[in-house]
Scaffold this motif. Structure first.
Motif, PDB file in Angstrom:
ATOM      1  N   GLY A 136     -28.291  11.966 -47.561  1.00  0.00           N
ATOM      2  CA  GLY A 136     -27.235  12.812 -48.092  1.00  0.00           C
ATOM      3  C   GLY A 136     -27.489  13.335 -49.501  1.00  0.00           C
ATOM      4  O   GLY A 136     -26.573  13.762 -50.185  1.00  0.00           O
ATOM      5  N   PHE A 137     -28.719  13.302 -49.931  1.00  0.00           N
ATOM      6  CA  PHE A 137     -29.041  13.840 -51.259  1.00  0.00           C
ATOM      7  C   PHE A 137     -29.921  15.067 -51.104  1.00  0.00           C
ATOM      8  O   PHE A 137     -30.820  15.080 -50.274  1.00  0.00           O
ATOM      9  N   ASP A 138     -29.667  16.088 -51.906  1.00  0.00           N
ATOM     10  CA  ASP A 138     -30.585  17.230 -51.825  1.00  0.00           C
ATOM     11  C   ASP A 138     -31.554  17.243 -53.001  1.00  0.00           C
ATOM     12  O   ASP A 138     -32.591  17.869 -52.935  1.00  0.00           O
ATOM     13  N   ALA A 139     -31.234  16.552 -54.074  1.00  0.00           N
ATOM     14  CA  ALA A 139     -32.087  16.642 -55.255  1.00  0.00           C
ATOM     15  C   ALA A 139     -33.395  15.875 -55.046  1.00  0.00           C
ATOM     16  O   ALA A 139     -33.492  14.988 -54.200  1.00  0.00           O
ATOM     17  N   ALA A 140     -34.395  16.260 -55.829  1.00  0.00           N
ATOM     18  CA  ALA A 140     -35.749  15.740 -55.625  1.00  0.00           C
ATOM     19  C   ALA A 140     -35.854  14.233 -55.854  1.00  0.00           C
ATOM     20  O   ALA A 140     -36.406  13.514 -55.016  1.00  0.00           O
ATOM     21  N   PHE A 141     -35.329  13.757 -56.977  1.00  0.00           N
ATOM     22  CA  PHE A 141     -35.595  12.358 -57.319  1.00  0.00           C
ATOM     23  C   PHE A 141     -34.848  11.361 -56.427  1.00  0.00           C
ATOM     24  O   PHE A 141     -35.451  10.373 -56.006  1.00  0.00           O
ATOM     25  N   PRO A 142     -33.586  11.616 -56.092  1.00  0.00           N
ATOM     26  CA  PRO A 142     -32.953  10.705 -55.123  1.00  0.00           C
ATOM     27  C   PRO A 142     -33.667  10.717 -53.770  1.00  0.00           C
ATOM     28  O   PRO A 142     -33.825   9.658 -53.138  1.00  0.00           O
ATOM     29  N   SER A 143     -34.144  11.878 -53.332  1.00  0.00           N
ATOM     30  CA  SER A 143     -34.886  11.939 -52.063  1.00  0.00           C
ATOM     31  C   SER A 143     -36.156  11.105 -52.164  1.00  0.00           C
ATOM     32  O   SER A 143     -36.502  10.350 -51.254  1.00  0.00           O
ATOM     33  N   LEU A 144     -36.844  11.265 -53.289  1.00  0.00           N
ATOM     34  CA  LEU A 144     -38.082  10.504 -53.485  1.00  0.00           C
ATOM     35  C   LEU A 144     -37.801   9.007 -53.489  1.00  0.00           C
ATOM     36  O   LEU A 144     -38.557   8.208 -52.919  1.00  0.00           O
ATOM     37  N   ASN A 145     -36.689   8.639 -54.143  1.00  0.00           N
ATOM     38  CA  ASN A 145     -36.326   7.227 -54.183  1.00  0.00           C
ATOM     39  C   ASN A 145     -36.124   6.686 -52.769  1.00  0.00           C
ATOM     40  O   ASN A 145     -36.605   5.603 -52.424  1.00  0.00           O
ATOM     41  N   SER A 146     -35.443   7.455 -51.930  1.00  0.00           N
ATOM     42  CA  SER A 146     -35.201   7.003 -50.561  1.00  0.00           C
ATOM     43  C   SER A 146     -36.500   6.917 -49.764  1.00  0.00           C
ATOM     44  O   SER A 146     -36.707   5.981 -48.994  1.00  0.00           O
ATOM     45  N   ALA A 147     -37.381   7.893 -49.950  1.00  0.00           N
ATOM     46  CA  ALA A 147     -38.637   7.895 -49.201  1.00  0.00           C
ATOM     47  C   ALA A 147     -39.481   6.664 -49.536  1.00  0.00           C
ATOM     48  O   ALA A 147     -40.089   6.049 -48.665  1.00  0.00           O
ATOM     49  N   LEU A 148     -39.506   6.333 -50.807  1.00  0.00           N
ATOM     50  CA  LEU A 148     -40.395   5.244 -51.254  1.00  0.00           C
ATOM     51  C   LEU A 148     -39.679   3.901 -51.382  1.00  0.00           C
ATOM     52  O   LEU A 148     -40.269   2.915 -51.837  1.00  0.00           O
ATOM     53  N   LEU A 149     -38.407   3.866 -50.976  1.00  0.00           N
ATOM     54  CA  LEU A 149     -37.598   2.672 -51.218  1.00  0.00           C
ATOM     55  C   LEU A 149     -38.205   1.424 -50.578  1.00  0.00           C
ATOM     56  O   LEU A 149     -38.518   1.404 -49.391  1.00  0.00           O
ATOM     57  N   ARG A 150     -38.359   0.396 -51.401  1.00  0.00           N
ATOM     58  CA  ARG A 150     -38.817  -0.844 -50.769  1.00  0.00           C
ATOM     59  C   ARG A 150     -38.045  -2.057 -51.253  1.00  0.00           C
ATOM     60  O   ARG A 150     -38.050  -3.092 -50.603  1.00  0.00           O
ATOM     61  N   ASP A 151     -37.350  -1.927 -52.405  1.00  0.00           N
ATOM     62  CA  ASP A 151     -36.552  -3.076 -52.822  1.00  0.00           C
ATOM     63  C   ASP A 151     -35.451  -2.629 -53.774  1.00  0.00           C
ATOM     64  O   ASP A 151     -35.374  -1.460 -54.136  1.00  0.00           O
ATOM     65  N   GLY A 152     -34.660  -3.581 -54.175  1.00  0.00           N
ATOM     66  CA  GLY A 152     -33.499  -3.286 -55.002  1.00  0.00           C
ATOM     67  C   GLY A 152     -32.425  -4.282 -54.633  1.00  0.00           C
ATOM     68  O   GLY A 152     -32.706  -5.296 -53.988  1.00  0.00           O
ATOM     69  N   VAL A 153     -31.198  -3.985 -55.037  1.00  0.00           N
ATOM     70  CA  VAL A 153     -30.163  -4.968 -54.775  1.00  0.00           C
ATOM     71  C   VAL A 153     -28.920  -4.307 -54.185  1.00  0.00           C
ATOM     72  O   VAL A 153     -28.552  -3.193 -54.558  1.00  0.00           O
ATOM     73  N   TYR A 154     -28.361  -4.982 -53.210  1.00  0.00           N
ATOM     74  CA  TYR A 154     -27.152  -4.503 -52.550  1.00  0.00           C
ATOM     75  C   TYR A 154     -26.085  -5.567 -52.762  1.00  0.00           C
ATOM     76  O   TYR A 154     -26.221  -6.699 -52.312  1.00  0.00           O
ATOM     77  N   ILE A 155     -25.037  -5.185 -53.487  1.00  0.00           N
ATOM     78  CA  ILE A 155     -23.975  -6.149 -53.784  1.00  0.00           C
ATOM     79  C   ILE A 155     -22.741  -5.760 -52.981  1.00  0.00           C
ATOM     80  O   ILE A 155     -22.291  -4.611 -53.063  1.00  0.00           O
ATOM     81  N   ASP A 156     -22.232  -6.690 -52.233  1.00  0.00           N
ATOM     82  CA  ASP A 156     -21.054  -6.413 -51.424  1.00  0.00           C
ATOM     83  C   ASP A 156     -19.927  -7.356 -51.834  1.00  0.00           C
ATOM     84  O   ASP A 156     -20.101  -8.574 -51.846  1.00  0.00           O
ATOM     85  N   LEU A 157     -18.805  -6.775 -52.199  1.00  0.00           N
ATOM     86  CA  LEU A 157     -17.641  -7.591 -52.540  1.00  0.00           C
ATOM     87  C   LEU A 157     -16.610  -7.433 -51.444  1.00  0.00           C
ATOM     88  O   LEU A 157     -16.164  -6.306 -51.177  1.00  0.00           O
ATOM     89  N   ALA A 158     -16.237  -8.538 -50.831  1.00  0.00           N
ATOM     90  CA  ALA A 158     -15.220  -8.494 -49.776  1.00  0.00           C
ATOM     91  C   ALA A 158     -13.873  -8.107 -50.387  1.00  0.00           C
ATOM     92  O   ALA A 158     -13.663  -8.249 -51.602  1.00  0.00           O
ATOM     93  N   ALA A 159     -12.980  -7.650 -49.538  1.00  0.00           N
ATOM     94  CA  ALA A 159     -11.651  -7.244 -50.006  1.00  0.00           C
ATOM     95  C   ALA A 159     -10.992  -8.370 -50.788  1.00  0.00           C
ATOM     96  O   ALA A 159     -11.134  -9.547 -50.446  1.00  0.00           O
ATOM     97  N   GLU A 160     -10.311  -7.998 -51.865  1.00  0.00           N
ATOM     98  CA  GLU A 160      -9.540  -8.924 -52.710  1.00  0.00           C
ATOM     99  C   GLU A 160     -10.406  -9.895 -53.529  1.00  0.00           C
ATOM    100  O   GLU A 160      -9.882 -10.787 -54.182  1.00  0.00           O
ATOM    101  N   THR A 161     -11.711  -9.737 -53.487  1.00  0.00           N
ATOM    102  CA  THR A 161     -12.585 -10.670 -54.225  1.00  0.00           C
ATOM    103  C   THR A 161     -12.650 -10.291 -55.698  1.00  0.00           C
ATOM    104  O   THR A 161     -12.771  -9.117 -56.040  1.00  0.00           O
TER     105      THR A 161
END
Lengths: 443, 251
Positions: A136-161
């Motif tokens: 869902g990104f059209d710009a160059a750098f976010p697209s590049l980030n997605s293409a080359l993505l291999r790590d990072g962090v995903y933080i999920d907070l449950a409701a009311e946490t």
């Protein structure tokens, strides 16, 4: 095609099969689409209005290593306290050259309802949560980030946490044999009525020549409250591209503050979409540039529905031959009535060779709105300067005190005391003066 | 202590002071009075070292040192203090912090050890009492949002902490109601110790009801046209300045 684009596409063709999630159809498809998007766009040039003041031509000529087979997993850092970074929380996730570093991280103490995943592991199991964030990104750098993505962090907070203490996500860049491109990604998914503070630090070790392409995605669902502080400190040969995307739903609040202390070329885009009634976004920023540095912030706030609120306060300090850019756009869509949008860009020029370009933009299609913006570029106040000196404060110290005072309302927003004090010390050091080590004790 | 001799000062090409002489000895209080535009504030600023004035002739020495050669902070280090007509608001700089930086700047200039936070706060507390300044003002940003009276009291408070040998009060009475005027006058009087000198620049004699001067000088058109004692101030109050101008022209 520039050397950089060509080089990256070739590397992708050669090494994509070793990325996390390789062989999984949905991961591969989204990577391919992102790469095509990047190839089609190429690296932006100053001919694009959005890149008018930031010339990334020097990046085109470099052949960055983004993917290779070398083992990156053993950074020679034994413990986090060896690094000049503030320590203010038990929850720490550390990435070195784009890869998760387990022995420097601590995620065991997170409370129930808070999950922290490495993106590498989510890619391996083809998680829809990560795939949904790669498109869902059209710009160059976010697209590049997605293409080359291999790590990072995903933080999920449950409701009311409610997260008890901040999570500090640290992206470190090391000096390696060849200039490297690191893709960093931070995703915060704050579900209904959850609250958290996340600090994102980008720090460059021993003057590494590199390019960081970082991306942050914040989804604040109904009633959630997310505070996000983004700190970037790089060396002169380090270039930095950052993209922050925040989606703010009904009665949710996102506060995101960018502290940029520059490397070579730094470009940070902060995009906030207010999509639910009562959504609120606060964008703050402080940048300091000096010789050979360039820092560009582009902010985009989109009021998509009525009764949404945005407040933006950016400050810039330019010294030496440094150059700072601020471009802040507020877009109010047709039916987004009764919104409030405030924007302020204040800048301080400390030398004849320094330059600041600031440009507020308003695009309003609704008719019942309250919008205000202001931009100033000035110098230190002569009267204040003389006042301090007439009291016995030497020229250098007076200069430093007044520069610090200019920045103080931005750093003052940080409610994590050790982090604020650390930032204030950094600001003082960057005012290039001696004898002012006590300013942070002023309150 | 302060010797001003044939001082000539211009702003741009316009002469403001045209040969001014003034001697101030330790412990003396001198009032400089005069109509608007006579050069009173220029004199105060030139002695304190403000930029933007061209010294076209004459000299200013303080305890034998050429003051005009020194930076503003060095003049402060020598013991000169200017109480501003319009104290500057400095948002983001805490009042007490500024004062500590100032006092330690002065001590450093004089080769004295800097005060630590504890000793400094003790000093501030004692001075707060003697000047009667509201504690609440101390931890606010310098002069920011202060009323006119609070700003002037803050100037006197700073003076009491920094303990100058020569204090120049530039139109300290302007914008003050009678209570504030009295409070500021009391504050200044407490600092009169027989050694400290004052130059009180004022348009009106009413401040001199509270700070009683030893000498009164009338500045007109860039020169001191008449000197006398306190009675001169009272005479000016009654007759205005015009009769002096006429006399000057006649002379």
């Amino acid at each position: 095609m520039s050397t950089m684009v060509q080089g990256l596409v070739e590397q992708f063709r050669e090494h994509a099969d070793k990325l996390p999630g390789a062989g999984k159809a949905r991961v591969e498809a989204v990577r391919e689409r992102a790469l095509s998007q990047f190839e089609a766009n190429g690296i932006p040039t100053v001919k694009l209005e959005d890149w008018k003041y930031t010339d990334v031509r020097t990046l085109h000529e470099l052949n960055y290593v983004a993917l290779d087979e070398s083992d990156m997993s053993d950074p020679d850092i034994r413990q986090l306290s060896d690094l000049p970074l503030p320590n203010f929380t038990p929850h720490v996730a550390v990435f070195v050259d784009g890869e998760y570093c387990a022995h420097l991280s601590n995620t065991n103490a997170l409370p129930n309802g808070v999950e922290l995943h490495t993106i590498g592991s989510l890619l391996d199991c083809e998680s829809p949560a990560i795939i949904g964030h790669m498109e869902g990104f059209d710009a160059a750098f976010p697209s590049l980030n997605s293409a080359l993505l291999r790590d990072g962090v995903y933080i999920d907070l449950a409701a009311e946490t409610v997260l008890d203490a901040p999570i500090h996500v640290i992206f470190l860049v090391r000096q390696l044999d060849a200039p490297r491109l690191n893709s960093a990604r931070l995703i915060i998914n704050a579900q209904k009525n959850s609250r958290c503070t996340i600090v994102e630090s980008h720090y460059c070790l021993n003057g590494a020549e590199s390019l960081t392409n970082a991306m942050t995605q914040i989804d604040a669902h109904d009633g959630a409250y997310v505070r996000h502080h983004r700190i970037q400190i790089d060396a002169p040969a380090t270039h930095h591209i950052g993209n922050v995307f925040a989606t703010v739903d009904k009665d949710a609040t996102v506060e995101t503050c960018s502290f940029a202390f520059g490397g070579g070329i730094t470009r940070i885009d902060v995009n906030a979409d207010l999509v639910g009634s009562g959504a609120n976004v606060v964008l703050n920023g402080l940048f300091m540039v000096n010789d050979g540095q360039h820092i560009d912030h582009h902010t985009r706030v989109r009021h998509r529905v009525g009764h949404t609120y945005s407040a933006e306060n950016y400050k810039g300090i330019a010294d030496g031959n440094g150059r700072g850019v601020f471009n802040g756009k507020i877009l109010v869509e047709k039916d987004a009535q009764k919104i409030e949008a405030l924007q302020s860009s204040k800048n301080l020029l400390l030398s004849d060779g320094a330059e600041i370009d600031t440009k507020p933009e308003l695009e309003i299609y609704a008719d019942d709105v309250k919008c205000a913006h202001g931009a100033t570029v000035g110098q230190l106040d002569d009267d204040a300067f003389f006042y301090l000196r007439s009291r016995g404060i030497d020229e250098q110290t007076a200069h430093s005190i007044l520069t610090f005072a200019f920045a103080a309302d931005i750093s003052g927003n940080i409610d994590i005391v050790p982090l604020r004090e650390w930032l204030e010390q950094l600001i003082i050091e960057r005012t290039h003066t001696k004898g002012v080590n006590e300013i942070e004790n002023s309150d | 202590m302060l010797e001003i001799s044939n001082l000539q000062v211009a702003v741009g090409n316009k002469p403001i002071l045209k040969g001014l002489n003034l001697n101030v000895n330790p412990g003396e209080v001198h009032a400089i009075m005069g109509p608007n535009g006579s050069g009173k504030s220029t004199l105060a600023h030139v002695v304190a070292g403000r930029e933007g004035y061209e010294i076209t002739g004459g000299s200013v020495t303080f305890k034998g040192k050429d003051l005009l050669e020194l930076a503003p902070e060095e003049r402060a280090g020598e013991g000169v203090f200017l109480a501003f007509q319009y104290p500057v608001e400095i948002p983001g700089v805490n009042n007490v912090y500024m004062l500590k930086a100032a006092l330690n700047g002065l001590r450093k200039y004089r080769g004295q050890a800097e005060l630590d936070a504890v000793d400094f706060l003790k000093l501030v507390k004692a001075k707060t009492k003697s000047v009667g300044i509201d504690d609440g003002l101390l931890n606010r940003p310098v002069n920011t949002g202060f009323s006119g009276g609070e700003k002037k009291r803050n100037e006197v408070f700073q003076m009491s902490v920094l303990e100058p040998q020569l204090a120049i009060l530039d139109e300290t009475d302007s914008g003050l109601d009678i209570d504030a005027l009295k409070a500021v006058g009391d504050g200044v009087n407490q600092l009169r110790d027989g050694e400290r000198s004052f130059v009180v620049v004022t348009h009106y004699q009413r401040l001199l009801d509270y700070i009683v001067p030893d000498f009164v000088h009338v500045l007109a058109d860039g020169r001191i046209v008449r000197s006398g004692d306190r009675k001169l101030a009272l005479e000016l109050e009654e007759r205005g300045y015009d009769w002096l101008k006429d006399e000057t022209v006649a002379a």
